[in-house]
Design an enzyme around this catalytic site. Structure first.
Site, PDB file in Angstrom:
ATOM      1  N   CYS A 288      -1.698   9.603 -53.668  1.00 41.81           N
ATOM      2  CA  CYS A 288      -1.426   9.545 -52.231  1.00 41.81           C
ATOM      3  C   CYS A 288      -2.431   8.582 -51.619  1.00 41.81           C
ATOM      4  CB  CYS A 288      -1.541  10.912 -51.563  1.00 41.81           C
ATOM      5  SG  CYS A 288      -1.350  10.820 -49.760  1.00 41.81           S
TER       6      CYS A 288
ATOM      7  N   MET B 126       3.599   5.450 -46.516  1.00 43.95           N
ATOM      8  CA  MET B 126       2.683   5.979 -47.522  1.00 43.95           C
ATOM      9  C   MET B 126       1.654   4.900 -47.862  1.00 43.95           C
ATOM     10  SD  MET B 126       6.110   6.556 -47.923  1.00 43.95           S
ATOM     11  CE  MET B 126       6.768   5.889 -49.456  1.00 43.95           C
TER      12      MET B 126
END
Length: 399
Positions: free
Chosen positions: A109, A323
Site C-alpha cells: 500500500c 493508490m
C-alpha cells in the site's frame, strides 16, 4: 435450583495505532506486540487481523471492527526492526477483504507507506542515533510483500515526529506535514512475472477480453502490477467520479473481467479462477488526455492543471483518489515512451507527471532508462502525509 453460568472468553488487548497515511488509513502493529501465534504468517494471523478490522461482514459495513468498509480503510500493517543490512524496519501490509474471509498479502500500500516511518520512529523501532533533534529523519524501509526498498523522509521537531503542517494532499481534507517517499527500483518482482517491468515484453499489447473486445493495454510491474487501458475504449472520458462506476454492476463486472485476463497475460495467475484469491493485485486503471472536470470535493480541475487523467480500480471499486503504488506505476509508465500513460500525457521523454484523479491532482516523478534494450526504473518519488488518529489497544475476542 441455580442456573449454570456460561463461561465466556475474555477479550485480547493488543497494542496498536490507528494511522492515516496518504489517502488511506489502517491499524498498525509492532510484530512483537502480536499474540505469539500471529507473529508468524498463517491462519492465526489472518483470523486476528480480520477480527480487528471487522471482517468478513456480509452487511459490508465492518461495524464490529476498525475497518471503514472501503478498500482504503480496510488495511493492516505489521512493522518490526529489520535484520537486513542498510534497512531500519521491515514493513508488511495486509489488505483485508470486507465481505470475505480473506487477507491479501500480494502487494504493497503506497499510501500507508507514508505512515510506516513515523510509526517506526514513535514506537522505538528506529535507532535513536538516526533521528535528529530537528530536521529530517531518513527511514530505510524493507517492503516485505514485494521485496523492495522504500526511503521515507520524516520531519522531526524537538525530537518527535512532526505531524502537523501545511502540505495539502487532494483526497485528504486537512493539511499536515509532508513525508517524501522514494520507491527504489520499484519494478515489482511478482510471482510468475519473472521480475520484468513489462512481463509480456511489450509496452502495449492487444488484450482480448471476452464480452468487452480487444483492448490496447499497458501491463506494467512497477509499484504494483497494473493494467492500463484507454478510457474511450471502454466508454469513459477519464473524468468520472466514484458513483458513475461503483453504482454500475455491469461496469464493475467488466473491470473484474479485464483484471482477470490481464493478470493471466502478466503471468500473475495460472488460471482465470485464481483471480478470486488475488483481490489486491493487479490493479486496473484507465487513462485519457487532459480535460476539465469537477473533483469529488467540488474543486474545479482545469485541463491545464494536469498532463493526463487516470481513474483506478481497487478491490473491485473505483478508488476515491489514487493508490500510492498505482501512482508509482503511473509515474514509471509516463516516463517510458509509447505506453498508454505516456501517450495520454502527450508522449516524449518526461521525468515527472501530474495526473488528475477523482479527488484532484497528484504529481509523481520517476527516473527510467533503457539498458540493453530493456526498460529499467531506478526510483519513483512522491510526497504524502501521515497522522496518528488514535493509539492504545485494540480488543478482539480471545480464540
Amino acid at each position: 435450583m441455580t442456573n449454570a453460568i456460561k463461561a465466556h472468553a475474555p477479550q485480547l488487548r493488543i497494542p496498536a495505532t490507528y494511522l492515516r497515511g496518504g489517502t488511506s488509513k489502517g491499524v498498525f502493529f509492532r510484530l512483537q506486540d502480536l499474540p505469539a501465534a500471529a507473529q508468524v504468517p498463517g491462519a492465526a494471523r489472518d483470523a486476528l487481523l480480520q477480527r480487528v478490522i471487522g471482517s468478513p461482514d456480509p452487511y459490508g459495513k465492518q461495524i464490529d471492527g476498525m475497518g471503514g468498509a472501503t478498500s482504503s480503510t480496510s488495511k493492516t500493517v505489521i512493522v518490526s526492526r529489520s535484520s537486513r543490512a542498510d534497512h531500519d524496519v521491515d514493513y508488511l501490509f495486509g489488505q483485508v477483504a470486507i465481505d470475505k474471509a480473506f487477507v491479501d498479502w500480494s502487494g504493497n500500500c503506497g499510501n500507508l507507506s507514508a505512515a510506516v516511518g513515523p510509526f517506526a520512529i514513535a514506537n522505538g523501532l528506529v535507532d535513536p542515533a538516526r533521528v535528529p533533534r530537528d530536521g529530517i529523519a531518513i527511514v530505510r524501509i524493507w517492503q516485505a510483500n514485494i521485496g523492495k526498498t522504500i526511503i521515507a523522509r520524516v520531519p522531526i521537531t524537538d525530537g518527535a515526529v512532526q505531524e502537523t503542517g501545511d502540505f495539502e494532499l487532494d483526497g485528504v481534507t486537512f493539511p499536515a506535514a509532508e513525508v517524501q517517499l522514494e520507491f527504489v527500483d520499484p519494478a515489482a518482482e511478482e510471482d510468475g512475472a519473472g521480475g520484468a517491468m513489462f512481463p509480456t515484453g511489450h509496452v502495449v499489447d492487444d488484450l482480448e477480453v471476452p464480452g468487452v473486445g480487444t483492448l490496447k493495454a499497458t501491463m506494467i510491474n512497477a509499484g504494483i502490477p497494473t493494467i492500463f487501458v484507454e478510457a474511450a475504449a471502454i466508454g469513459y472520458t477519464g473524468t468520472e467520479l466514484q458513483d458513475a462506476i461503483n453504482s454500475d454492476a455491469k461496469a464493475l463486472a467488466m473491470f473484474e473481467t479485464i483484471r482477470a485476463h490481464g493478470a493471466l497475460r502478466m503471468g500473475l495467475i495460472a488460471t482465470l479462477e485464481e483471480i478470486a484469491t488475488r483481490q489486491h493485485t493487479p490493479k486496473v486503471a484507465f487513462v485519457a488526455g487532459p480535460a476539465d472536470y469537477l473533483a469529488s470535493s467540488g474543486k474545479r480541475v482545469a485541463a491545464g492543471d494536469v498532463d493526463l487523467l487516470v481513474r483506478a480500480m481497487s478491490m473491485g471499486k473505483l478508488h476515491h483518489a489514487m493508490m500510492g503504488t498505482a501512482a508509482v506505476a503511473i509515474g514509471t509508465a509516463a516516463a517510458i515512451p509509447g505506453t498508454l500513460v505516456n501517450v495520454a500525457a502527450g508522449g516524449g521523454e518526461r521525468h515527472a507527471v501530474r495526473f488528475g484523479h477523482p479527488s484532484g491532482t497528484l504529481r509523481v516523478g520517476a527516473e527510467a532508462a533503457q539498458v540493453d534494450g530493456a526498460w529499467t526504473v531506478t526510483k519513483a518519488v512522491m510526497s504524502r502525509s501521515a497522522r496518528v488518529l488514535m493509539e492504545g489497544w485494540v480488543r478482539v475476542p480471545a480464540g
